[in-house]
Design an enzyme around this catalytic site. Sequence first.
Site, mmCIF file in Angstrom:
data_model
loop_
_atom_site.group_PDB
_atom_site.id
_atom_site.type_symbol
_atom_site.label_atom_id
_atom_site.label_comp_id
_atom_site.label_asym_id
_atom_site.label_seq_id
_atom_site.Cartn_x
_atom_site.Cartn_y
_atom_site.Cartn_z
ATOM 1 N N CYS A 133 0.823 -1.211 0.000
ATOM 2 C CA CYS A 133 0.000 0.000 0.000
ATOM 3 C C CYS A 133 0.855 1.258 0.000
ATOM 4 C CB CYS A 133 -0.946 -0.015 1.187
ATOM 5 S SG CYS A 133 -0.123 -0.096 2.804
ATOM 6 N N HIS A 305 -2.052 1.663 7.109
ATOM 7 C CA HIS A 305 -2.370 1.516 5.683
ATOM 8 C C HIS A 305 -2.140 2.852 4.994
ATOM 9 C CE1 HIS A 305 -4.174 -0.218 2.174
ATOM 10 N NE2 HIS A 305 -5.316 0.463 2.245
ATOM 11 N N ASN A 325 -8.614 3.940 -2.354
ATOM 12 C CA ASN A 325 -7.962 2.769 -1.778
ATOM 13 C C ASN A 325 -7.317 1.948 -2.896
ATOM 14 O OD1 ASN A 325 -7.112 0.937 0.131
ATOM 15 N ND2 ASN A 325 -9.151 0.389 0.860
#
Length: 379
Positions: A133, A305, A325
């Site tokens: 990520c 994240h 995302n």
Amino acid sequence: MKTLLFLSCIVVAAYCACNDNLESVLDKYRNREIDSEAAELDGDDLIDYVNENQNLWTAKKQRRFSSVYGENDKAKWGLMGVNHVRLSVKGKQHLSKTKDLDLDIPESFDSRDNWPKCDSIKVIRDQSSCGSCWAFGAVEAMSDRICIASHGELQVTLSADDLLSCCKSCGFGCNGGDPLAAWRYWVKDGIVTGSNYTANNGCKPYPFPPCEHHSKKTHFDPCPHDLYPTPKCEKKCVSDYTDKTYSEDKFFGASAYGVKDDVEAIQKELMTHGPLEIAFEVYEDFLNYDGGVYVHTGGKLGGGHAVKLIGWGIDDGIPYWTVANSWNTDWGEDGFFRILRGVDECGIESGVVGGIPKLNSLTSRLHRHHRRHVYDDNY
């Protein structure tokens, strides 16, 4: 004159009342505490609790985080590849100067609308079963900023694989990394192009296929039970990419910096230079997000994240950030999510990073660029 003065007073009074209402809303969430029993919930019990105890967002079982990983918490939380979501003391030494600009900040802002020529802003990628990520949030925002700095002339997708595999100072590849280090690597070493696995375009496309993250059966295969190993650093382009050599294909940054942990500072930077990489703490309930303005409601902390911030707004009196995302388009709101703005929800306003593309390298490329788009809806 008296009429103008009277109208001005009304406007000021309305503005103050609006701000007071907003602050009272934020105070409610700023000072809340999560019930100790709620913090231990998971699975269907957690989903039911979230949906019964607040009305800002809805939770729904996500296949990727239930049937695929099951009790394999190490693999599930391994997707959260940021160890420290807040900027370090060293990171705070070099902050964006846009915080000092005198800008009128609108009630809502969306990078997709503000820079409509930049296709990359709209794209949702898929990190697959890799804790990458930190790399995705970086190359996504860098790609957007290259387009914005070139006034829409350069449409590129920077390679998550190149950053993931070759930046040794960033961390541990598929086992996590540091967002700010990724932006510094862009300045020092540069990053080549590379699309998602399915489109297979650019110098170094992503090596891992998209997989099923979601609450209903999709056309993707189920995600692997374990995380993929970090790819080997290959300083060469794939064999069927003949446009340029690896070194010729690189794009560089001119600067990398943190952004002050202040709502207006973040908004000014976003309005001026485009999307940013942000990090936040992920709790069990977030995995089940299905839409609305997310606020942490229950479940345990899993890890950090990194994602891409593209805008903000207000929904029924609730201020939020709009975020992209990297769990594909079937998760959340077509791959995006909204999260409470103004209270540093889950640390999301404390780990914001960005940078500026190297303009001279962009100028030279504009003369030979043929507007080759490397985006593909089949993520």
